[in-house]
Design a protein around this motif. Structure first.
Motif, PDB file in Angstrom:
ATOM      1  N   ASP A  53      16.378   5.023  -3.423  1.00 11.34           N
ATOM      2  CA  ASP A  53      16.704   5.937  -4.522  1.00 11.34           C
ATOM      3  C   ASP A  53      16.304   5.246  -5.817  1.00 11.34           C
ATOM      4  N   LEU A  54      14.996   5.326  -6.132  1.00 12.55           N
ATOM      5  CA  LEU A  54      14.450   4.606  -7.278  1.00 12.55           C
ATOM      6  C   LEU A  54      13.491   5.486  -8.062  1.00 12.55           C
ATOM      7  N   SER A  55      13.301   5.122  -9.316  1.00 11.56           N
ATOM      8  CA  SER A  55      12.206   5.715 -10.075  1.00 11.56           C
ATOM      9  C   SER A  55      10.926   4.984  -9.668  1.00 11.56           C
ATOM     10  N   PHE A  56       9.764   5.550  -9.990  1.00 10.26           N
ATOM     11  CA  PHE A  56       8.517   4.870  -9.650  1.00 10.26           C
ATOM     12  C   PHE A  56       8.401   3.539 -10.392  1.00 10.26           C
ATOM     13  N   GLY A  57       8.851   3.486 -11.627  1.00  8.19           N
ATOM     14  CA  GLY A  57       8.830   2.223 -12.367  1.00  8.19           C
ATOM     15  C   GLY A  57       9.639   1.157 -11.663  1.00  8.19           C
ATOM     16  N   GLU A  58      10.830   1.520 -11.204  1.00 10.30           N
ATOM     17  CA  GLU A  58      11.656   0.553 -10.486  1.00 10.30           C
ATOM     18  C   GLU A  58      11.045   0.227  -9.123  1.00 10.30           C
ATOM     19  N   LEU A  59      10.401   1.208  -8.491  1.00  4.03           N
ATOM     20  CA  LEU A  59       9.732   0.957  -7.213  1.00  4.03           C
ATOM     21  C   LEU A  59       8.630  -0.091  -7.375  1.00  4.03           C
ATOM     22  N   LEU A  60       7.920  -0.074  -8.501  1.00  5.05           N
ATOM     23  CA  LEU A  60       6.907  -1.093  -8.730  1.00  5.05           C
ATOM     24  C   LEU A  60       7.523  -2.492  -8.739  1.00  5.05           C
ATOM     25  N   VAL A  61       8.660  -2.650  -9.405  1.00  4.74           N
ATOM     26  CA  VAL A  61       9.331  -3.955  -9.451  1.00  4.74           C
ATOM     27  C   VAL A  61       9.862  -4.318  -8.059  1.00  4.74           C
TER      28      VAL A  61
ATOM     29  N   ASP B 148       0.824  -1.208   0.000  1.00  3.16           N
ATOM     30  CA  ASP B 148       0.000   0.000   0.000  1.00  3.16           C
ATOM     31  C   ASP B 148       0.863   1.264   0.000  1.00  3.16           C
ATOM     32  N   LEU B 149       1.836   1.316   0.891  1.00  5.15           N
ATOM     33  CA  LEU B 149       2.699   2.500   0.991  1.00  5.15           C
ATOM     34  C   LEU B 149       3.440   2.760  -0.311  1.00  5.15           C
ATOM     35  N   TYR B 150       4.082   1.746  -0.865  1.00  6.00           N
ATOM     36  CA  TYR B 150       4.876   1.958  -2.074  1.00  6.00           C
ATOM     37  C   TYR B 150       4.017   2.288  -3.294  1.00  6.00           C
ATOM     38  N   LEU B 151       2.783   1.865  -3.294  1.00  5.13           N
ATOM     39  CA  LEU B 151       1.883   2.267  -4.377  1.00  5.13           C
ATOM     40  C   LEU B 151       1.436   3.714  -4.213  1.00  5.13           C
ATOM     41  N   SER B 152       1.601   4.250  -3.008  1.00  4.59           N
ATOM     42  CA  SER B 152       1.254   5.642  -2.733  1.00  4.59           C
ATOM     43  C   SER B 152       2.370   6.592  -3.138  1.00  4.59           C
ATOM     44  N   GLU B 153       3.570   6.074  -3.335  1.00  2.00           N
ATOM     45  CA  GLU B 153       4.744   6.813  -3.793  1.00  2.00           C
ATOM     46  C   GLU B 153       5.348   7.773  -2.792  1.00  2.00           C
TER      47      GLU B 153
ATOM     48  N   LEU C 233       5.262   9.250   1.665  1.00  2.00           N
ATOM     49  CA  LEU C 233       4.687   9.235   3.005  1.00  2.00           C
ATOM     50  C   LEU C 233       3.677  10.370   3.185  1.00  2.00           C
ATOM     51  N   ASP C 234       3.851  11.443   2.427  1.00  2.00           N
ATOM     52  CA  ASP C 234       2.948  12.591   2.532  1.00  2.00           C
ATOM     53  C   ASP C 234       1.534  12.174   2.171  1.00  2.00           C
ATOM     54  N   GLY C 235       0.634  12.303   3.126  1.00  3.67           N
ATOM     55  CA  GLY C 235      -0.764  11.983   2.893  1.00  3.67           C
ATOM     56  C   GLY C 235      -1.101  10.507   2.937  1.00  3.67           C
ATOM     57  N   PHE C 236      -0.099   9.640   3.140  1.00  3.05           N
ATOM     58  CA  PHE C 236      -0.386   8.210   3.188  1.00  3.05           C
ATOM     59  C   PHE C 236      -1.057   7.844   4.502  1.00  3.05           C
ATOM     60  N   SER C 237      -2.106   7.083   4.397  1.00  2.00           N
ATOM     61  CA  SER C 237      -2.786   6.558   5.566  1.00  2.00           C
ATOM     62  C   SER C 237      -3.428   5.232   5.167  1.00  2.00           C
ATOM     63  N   PRO C 238      -3.049   4.149   5.826  1.00  2.00           N
ATOM     64  CA  PRO C 238      -3.675   2.874   5.484  1.00  2.00           C
ATOM     65  C   PRO C 238      -5.143   2.899   5.902  1.00  2.00           C
ATOM     66  N   PRO C 239      -5.954   2.038   5.288  1.00  2.00           N
ATOM     67  CA  PRO C 239      -7.371   2.022   5.666  1.00  2.00           C
ATOM     68  C   PRO C 239      -7.552   1.506   7.101  1.00  2.00           C
TER      69      PRO C 239
ATOM     70  N   GLY D 108       9.344   7.180 -14.828  1.00  5.02           N
ATOM     71  CA  GLY D 108      10.704   7.706 -14.690  1.00  5.02           C
ATOM     72  C   GLY D 108      10.909   8.662 -13.532  1.00  5.02           C
ATOM     73  N   ARG D 109       9.830   9.104 -12.905  1.00  3.43           N
ATOM     74  CA  ARG D 109       9.929  10.065 -11.800  1.00  3.43           C
ATOM     75  C   ARG D 109      10.542   9.411 -10.560  1.00  3.43           C
ATOM     76  N   ARG D 110      11.443  10.124  -9.882  1.00  8.83           N
ATOM     77  CA  ARG D 110      12.080   9.616  -8.657  1.00  8.83           C
ATOM     78  C   ARG D 110      11.071   9.624  -7.515  1.00  8.83           C
ATOM     79  N   VAL D 111      11.155   8.633  -6.641  1.00  9.28           N
ATOM     80  CA  VAL D 111      10.253   8.567  -5.489  1.00  9.28           C
ATOM     81  C   VAL D 111      10.921   9.206  -4.277  1.00  9.28           C
ATOM     82  N   PRO D 112      10.125   9.856  -3.426  1.00  6.38           N
ATOM     83  CA  PRO D 112      10.713  10.601  -2.304  1.00  6.38           C
ATOM     84  C   PRO D 112      10.843   9.816  -1.000  1.00  6.38           C
ATOM     85  N   PHE D 113      11.192   8.539  -1.059  1.00  2.05           N
ATOM     86  CA  PHE D 113      11.433   7.784   0.158  1.00  2.05           C
ATOM     87  C   PHE D 113      12.916   7.922   0.510  1.00  2.05           C
ATOM     88  N   ASP D 114      13.193   8.331   1.748  1.00  5.56           N
ATOM     89  CA  ASP D 114      14.578   8.535   2.184  1.00  5.56           C
ATOM     90  C   ASP D 114      15.419   7.265   2.065  1.00  5.56           C
TER      91      ASP D 114
END
Length: 166
Positions: free
Chosen positions: A123-131, A53-58, A60-66, A114-120
């Motif tokens: 250091d991945l692009s969103f495409g790579e984060l999906l994998v 769930d978190l990684y699909l949110s890209e 932490l800002d605004g992330f809240s699990p159900p 191709g956009r970089r994800v803001p997780f400290d």
């Protein structure tokens, strides 16, 4: 991403989520809530779903699990949830994650991939984060299936790709 790539990614990600669902439902009740076992079966399911769930949110800002889930999973002290989450709660969370994953992949553009994800810690692009996320789900499934084999002598079968609706 082109349609062929999105379809292939969803089929494999969907299969990993289906395998998680199979493990969740294959667990005998006494093993599900056994808090003396480390790692705890239910907790591995929860951890896997939380990060799906978190990684699909890209972000932490605004992330809240159900509900009834909280952000305690992010506590660096490793705080466990205050109770065993039920199979039904986690099955609903799995369906939430499955729908979110499919929608994110279906809507994925080359620019977004191709956009970089803001997780400290990554250091991945969103495409790579999906994998990366797919690999994390499959890693969780492997741990759950190992526990099932050790405790019951069997585990759900491998799923080659998601079927239906693709």
């Amino acid at each position: 991403m082109d349609t062929t790539s999105r379809t292939a990614l969803w089929r494999q990600f969907g299969a990993a989520i289906d395998m998680l669902d199979s493990a969740l439902h294959a667990c005998p009740e006494p093993l599900w809530g056994d808090r003396t076992r480390e790692p705890q079966f239910w907790y591995l399911v929860y951890h896997t779903l939380f990060y799906l769930d978190l990684y699909l949110s890209e972000s932490l800002d605004g992330f809240s699990p159900p509900p009834p889930f909280t952000l305690t999973e992010l506590d660096p002290a490793g705080v466990m949830p205050d109770r065993v989450h039920t199979r039904e709660e986690l099955a609903r969370y799995l369906q939430h994650g499955r729908a979110k994953c499919r929608a994110r992949i279906e809507a994925l553009t080359p620019e977004e991939a191709g956009r970089r994800v803001p997780f400290d810690w990554l250091d991945l692009s969103f495409g790579e984060l999906l994998v990366y996320n797919l690999r994390h789900v499959q890693h969780g499934v492997a741990q759950l299936n190992l526990i099932l084999r050790q405790e019951t002598g069997s585990a759900p079968p491998w799923i080659a790709r998601v079927t239906g609706g693709d």
